[in-house]
Design an enzyme around this catalytic site. Structure first.
Site, mmCIF file in Angstrom:
data_model
loop_
_atom_site.group_PDB
_atom_site.id
_atom_site.type_symbol
_atom_site.label_atom_id
_atom_site.label_comp_id
_atom_site.label_asym_id
_atom_site.label_seq_id
_atom_site.Cartn_x
_atom_site.Cartn_y
_atom_site.Cartn_z
ATOM 1 N N TYR A 237 -44.064 22.590 90.192
ATOM 2 C CA TYR A 237 -43.475 22.728 91.061
ATOM 3 C C TYR A 237 -44.387 23.442 91.610
ATOM 4 O O TYR A 237 -45.576 24.468 92.046
ATOM 5 C CB TYR A 237 -42.103 24.004 90.718
ATOM 6 C CG TYR A 237 -41.396 23.615 90.409
ATOM 7 C CD1 TYR A 237 -40.473 22.597 90.844
ATOM 8 C CD2 TYR A 237 -40.928 24.226 89.114
ATOM 9 C CE1 TYR A 237 -39.338 21.838 90.292
ATOM 10 C CE2 TYR A 237 -39.620 23.209 88.706
ATOM 11 C CZ TYR A 237 -39.012 22.112 88.975
ATOM 12 O OH TYR A 237 -37.452 22.088 88.518
ATOM 13 N N ASP A 265 -38.735 15.409 91.444
ATOM 14 C CA ASP A 265 -36.983 14.934 91.937
ATOM 15 C C ASP A 265 -36.321 16.247 92.316
ATOM 16 O O ASP A 265 -34.724 16.504 92.098
ATOM 17 C CB ASP A 265 -36.118 14.617 90.877
ATOM 18 C CG ASP A 265 -36.563 15.353 89.539
ATOM 19 O OD1 ASP A 265 -37.267 16.459 89.355
ATOM 20 O OD2 ASP A 265 -35.865 15.132 88.254
ATOM 21 N N HIS A 357 -33.917 15.219 85.236
ATOM 22 C CA HIS A 357 -34.120 16.263 84.928
ATOM 23 C C HIS A 357 -33.096 17.269 84.608
ATOM 24 O O HIS A 357 -32.353 18.412 85.224
ATOM 25 C CB HIS A 357 -34.248 17.133 86.172
ATOM 26 C CG HIS A 357 -34.489 18.314 86.965
ATOM 27 N ND1 HIS A 357 -35.912 18.408 87.683
ATOM 28 C CD2 HIS A 357 -33.805 19.175 86.286
ATOM 29 C CE1 HIS A 357 -35.648 19.794 87.586
ATOM 30 N NE2 HIS A 357 -35.608 20.867 86.804
HETATM 31 C C1 PPY Z 1 -34.269 24.345 86.307
HETATM 32 O O1 PPY Z 1 -33.291 25.140 86.276
HETATM 33 O O2 PPY Z 1 -33.996 22.667 86.300
HETATM 34 C C2 PPY Z 1 -35.438 24.367 86.642
HETATM 35 O O3 PPY Z 1 -36.285 23.273 86.347
HETATM 36 C C3 PPY Z 1 -36.178 25.510 86.599
HETATM 37 C C4 PPY Z 1 -36.167 26.071 87.961
HETATM 38 C C5 PPY Z 1 -35.863 27.410 87.946
HETATM 39 C C6 PPY Z 1 -35.909 27.819 88.845
HETATM 40 C C7 PPY Z 1 -35.606 27.068 90.178
HETATM 41 C C8 PPY Z 1 -36.284 26.050 90.287
HETATM 42 C C9 PPY Z 1 -36.571 25.220 89.202
#
Ligand code: PPY
Length: 497
Positions: A237, A265, A357
């Site tokens: 991220y 995404d 995702h």
């Molecule tokens: C998700 O929960 O889909 C993730 O990719 C993890 C996440 C968890 C918290 C913030 C951003 C992403």
């Protein structure tokens, strides 16, 4: 350095002066309260006391070091002053233990759906809600499974399938299966060892794990748990502060990570209502986080609470910068159209993941599998196919080796499995993951034999009938195992009186 007594810490138990203990260290978090992505209320609940137990599952161990200026690190707690608290066994603990005791023996777990059913029964409600949730009406998460059922096999016969070989390389790394463990966040919500369950099982069985940026274990703990030479990938991220991202990426490369999967995404997190209904951020039912702080609204669920660092301004213009800071393979995770696949190819990255995702972002997005067909057709017009320098991965809804083989037949280099392994360790720890790998192995061997493919290069497009894939109105066979584990969304409930 002099030690701090528990009595001293307990005098700082208010909004005006808030100290907490985490892993034996005392921190002054007063000025940080309103910046805490999860809200101040949850910290204040532990003001003047030890917050370690609440902190652990949802923060990487180095989160405080990264976010709190060193002058706020007050010192170490004097252990002799801390009352030896005997952890009170609550009704919830007793109930969970009873559920764990009632798990079927591992050898009765025959498929990946079984893990999901056990995880659903043993996980704390909040953990199940966070892991299983998807966005809006959860149409895409179900479509991810349904798409596999719109593809039918066209097996070949009489090919002497005495021995079949499914070994392969993924981005130049040897893998014992044509799949990798995809990144899923917050592993300690599911099991005290979190992501280490995956690392250890993957190392033992030659499977590649993608480390999540938002793991519960720290990046270094995970890499330290790998066996020498065990290939690891990293999911990224991108932080609003590019220095943090640069240091993280370069550290990963120094520690031997082979590929960087940049998530593209999730400029904003999808609304996951199962998670939101759990009001995770307040950590007790009905608790409210202050509105208007750091863009986090009350009751937005665990994911949204910790997502504010993600940079929504990420764009194609950033790709050359990533190339300049690392020599790792760069993969864009979350591509959904031929237009973007071509742009990725032209941007010089080493691959893409066709992913939605796990249905957690844009609801009613198509499945990665459906997109694969169009994207492979587009890529074929732009150079050699398969392209040794450009890998195309698919994830979402993979539960069976037959799913894997369908994706490979349609041109995928390998597939990602996220929740499948997450539920395996949530229900049985490392052993669960090992069993899941074994199940994939058994299924792939059987399916390759029955398909008439002796190695993965013989798994070709002619072996599948994908003519119904683009039809969203087609009748698909009932996916009865999945349908039993899928928990329907629920509407807001009247208050109980
Ligand atoms: C998700 O929960 O889909 C993730 O990719 C993890 C996440 C968890 C918290 C913030 C951003 C992403």
């Amino acid at each position: 350095m002099s030690l701090i007594s528990a009595a001293t810490v307990s005098q700082h138990a208010s909004r005006d002066s808030c100290w907490i203990i985490v892993h034996g260290k005392v921190y002054d978090v007063t000025d940080f309260l309103d910046d805490h992505p999860g809200g101040s209320k949850i910290i204040l609940k532990y003001a003047g006391t030890d917050a370690t137990e609440a902190y652990d599952p949802i923060h990487p161990p180095d989160a405080i070091k990264t976010n709190l200026p060193t002058q706020k690190h007050i010192g170490e707690i004097d252990p002799s002053t801390v009352a030896k608290v005997v952890k009170k066994v609550t009704d919830a603990d007793r109930k969970r233990q009873a559920l764990l005791d009632a798990r079927p023996p591992l050898d009765e777990i025959l498929n990946l759906h079984d893990f999901e059913a056990v995880a659903r029964s043993v996980l704390p409600d909040k953990a199940w809600a966070y892991y299983s949730s998807a966005s809006d009406d959860e149409i895409t998460i179900r479509e991810n499974r349904a798409a596999f059922q719109r593809i039918w096999f066209r097996p070949r016969i009489l090919r002497d399938v005495t021995s079949v070989d499914w070994s392969c390389t993924i981005l130049g790394q040897k893998s014992s299966l044509p799949l990798y463990i995809s990144a899923t966040a917050l592993g300690k919500l599911g099991h005290p060892d979190g992501e280490l369950n995956l690392t250890r099982a993957a190392g033992k069985h030659g499977v590649i794990q993608m480390i999540p940026t938002l793991a519960s274990c720290s990046f270094d703990q995970i890499v330290d748990a790998a066996v020498p030479g065990q290939p690891l990938f990293l999911q990224l991220y991108v932080n609003r502060n590019r220095e943090i991202t640069k240091n993280y990426v370069q550290h990963a490369e120094r520690r031997g990570v082979k590929a960087l999967f940049i998530t593209v995404d999730a400029p904003q997190l999808g609304r996951r209502e199962k998670d939101m209904r759990m009001k995770f951020v307040g950590d007790d039912a009905g608790a409210k986080v202050q509105e208007g702080q750091s863009g986090v609204k009350k009751d937005q669920g665990v994911a949204r609470a910790i997502s504010s660092f993600i940079d929504p301004s990420l764009s194609w213009k950033d790709i050359p910068w990533f190339r300049s800071i690392t020599n790792m393979s760069i993969i864009l995770k979350g591509v959904a159209t031929p237009e973007d696949a071509i742009m990725a190819l032209e941007a010089g990255v080493q691959g893409i993941v066709l992913s939605n995702h796990g249905g957690r972002q844009l609801d009613t997005s198509r499945s990665g599998l459906e997109n694969l067909v169009d994207i492979v057709a587009a890529l074929k017009t732009r150079g050699p196919w398969p392209n040794p320098n450009f890998s195309v991965f698919v994830d979402g809804g993979v539960r069976r080796a037959s799913d894997v083989l369908k994706a490979l037949a349609l041109g995928a280099s390998a597939v990602g499995v996220g929740r499948g392994f997450l539920y395996a360790f949530s229900s049985y720890g490392q052993e669960g993951v090992e069993r899941a790998i074994q199940i994939f192995r058994d299924e792939i061997e059987m399916n390759m034999r029955l398909l008439g493919a002796r190695n993965l290069s013989e798994v070709v497009p002619e072996m599948v009938d994908a003519s119904a894939l683009h039809s969203h109105a087609t009748i698909t066979p009932r996916d009865s195992l999945y349908d039993q584990t899928y928990q329907p969304l629920r509407l807001a409930q009247p208050k109980t009186r």
